[in-house]
Design an enzyme around this catalytic site. Sequence first.
Site, PDB file in Angstrom:
ATOM      1  N   TYR A   6       1.070  -1.082   0.049  1.00 63.53           N
ATOM      2  CA  TYR A   6      -0.017   0.036  -0.200  1.00 63.53           C
ATOM      3  C   TYR A   6       0.887   1.209  -0.040  1.00 63.53           C
ATOM      4  O   TYR A   6       1.818   1.524   0.805  1.00 63.53           O
ATOM      5  CB  TYR A   6      -0.903  -0.050   1.277  1.00 63.53           C
ATOM      6  N   GLU A  41      -0.767   4.905  -0.582  1.00 61.59           N
ATOM      7  CA  GLU A  41      -1.156   6.220  -0.738  1.00 61.59           C
ATOM      8  C   GLU A  41      -0.408   7.410  -0.706  1.00 61.59           C
ATOM      9  O   GLU A  41       0.429   7.216   0.270  1.00 61.59           O
ATOM     10  CB  GLU A  41      -2.523   6.228  -0.174  1.00 61.59           C
ATOM     11  N   ASP A  87      -6.267  13.350 -24.951  1.00 61.45           N
ATOM     12  CA  ASP A  87      -6.111  12.025 -24.771  1.00 61.45           C
ATOM     13  C   ASP A  87      -5.473  11.313 -25.839  1.00 61.45           C
ATOM     14  O   ASP A  87      -6.008  10.759 -26.829  1.00 61.45           O
ATOM     15  CB  ASP A  87      -7.478  11.278 -24.605  1.00 61.45           C
ATOM     16  N   THR A  96      -3.501   5.850 -21.962  1.00 61.72           N
ATOM     17  CA  THR A  96      -3.431   4.404 -21.478  1.00 61.72           C
ATOM     18  C   THR A  96      -1.690   4.208 -21.567  1.00 61.72           C
ATOM     19  O   THR A  96      -1.138   4.841 -22.336  1.00 61.72           O
ATOM     20  CB  THR A  96      -4.147   3.607 -21.991  1.00 61.72           C
ATOM     21  N   LYS A 111      -1.500   0.409 -25.005  1.00 64.51           N
ATOM     22  CA  LYS A 111      -1.565   0.203 -26.462  1.00 64.51           C
ATOM     23  C   LYS A 111      -0.350   0.463 -27.256  1.00 64.51           C
ATOM     24  O   LYS A 111       0.526  -0.327 -27.038  1.00 64.51           O
ATOM     25  CB  LYS A 111      -2.852   1.540 -26.769  1.00 64.51           C
ATOM     26  N   ARG A 134      -1.610  -2.662 -18.740  1.00 65.99           N
ATOM     27  CA  ARG A 134      -2.749  -2.148 -18.582  1.00 65.99           C
ATOM     28  C   ARG A 134      -2.976  -1.041 -17.572  1.00 65.99           C
ATOM     29  O   ARG A 134      -2.711  -1.522 -16.329  1.00 65.99           O
ATOM     30  CB  ARG A 134      -3.912  -3.159 -18.570  1.00 65.99           C
TER      31      ARG A 134
END
Length: 415
Positions: A51, A53, A196, A222, A225, A231
Amino acid sequence: MPSPTSSDPIISSLLQLELTRQRQGLELIPSENFVSLAVLEALGSIATNKYAEGQPGRRYYGGCEFIDEIEKLAIERAKQLFGAEHVNVQPLSGAPANLAAYVALLQPGDTVLGMDLSHGGHLTHGHPVTFMASIYNFVRYKTADDGTIDYDNLRAMAIEHKPKLILVGYSAYSREIDYTRIKQIADEVGAYTMADIAHIAGLIAAGEMNNPVPLFDIVTTTTHKTLRGPRGGMIMCKKEHAKAVNKAVFPGLQGGPHENVIAAKAVAFSEALRPEFKEYARQIKKNAKILEEEFKNRGYKICFGGTDNHLLLIDVMSSKNITGQEAEVALDKAGITLNKNMIPDDPRGPMDPSGIRLGTPAITTRGMKEEEMKQIAAWIDEAITSKDDEIKLADIKNRVKELTDRFPLYPNLKY
Ligand code: DSN
């Protein structure tokens, strides 16, 4: 360490079947790619256990000293690839990255000028079915008859609607984008600019397409691609938006970042910085151009007049009197995977539209070049024109397998 093979034979056999499908088929979905084994290993690493954050150096949990180094490397490499002032590598994927960008720049009710979905835009750019569309007021511009973005109309709409944000970057548009022109229009009406670049990030990183990052307020992408990473998503922005972007991602929208994915992003970015990646991006475009020529020669109507990037949107309905859905199903039977897609102002619905969308990133990763493109276009045409001939489709599938066998994919992998 137990592998899925020993601990979960059901999942293991399904993964093996999926591996075989990926190996034996021709993957033409333009948003898909095959990552390196190094990226796969980072994804499957122990970084998934942590974790973290917050931001590197400012976390809400102890024990982040190595995770911090991993995330800092991902950020630095992304900055180097795109010339970005600030990068946040924590967005889980493209849709959350776009939502975080809106949250960073906009107030509920603000107007956004984005491309119509059927003209190559994306659901998260304000399609009425999305949650974002209930928060912000999206108005839509379109492409002109010659397939270019209608910049004059876009300017007229910007003057009329006074958007707070002008949005470019598309998921089915195949031409280059004039970011300088968009920036001029945005400056004229006092709007922020957002691109984008999810589909074309790898081509931009390699210098094969125009780069909006130095010009625009915010650029989302992203990483899976053309960039050929895991991903996931990423936001790049001007320094002045850094705080708002970080806050929008966490705690605004997300919890703990997926640090295994961030490690894999760092690995993919280092691969994209190598000279081989430039060559890869050049070949993606060359391959798409060959497909364009081959389809044009066979009488197919290519939307937007052709391609400057990795993808083609083809109007199969008006070219060959077959729907996008029928073409997708026939091609699946022939071992060729692509997707049905709306064409500009499509009179048909999204589940059975007039077009198909295909692209070259994945087959180029496998090493396929001009000669294979010619063969693939011929098979696609053959399958489309014999869509009800099961024997013919099965025969094409065998020929596809012979071809893909010559371009091994993950040769030593086994589940
Ligand atoms: N689903 C992706 C694509 O295929 O273009 C975009 O989000």
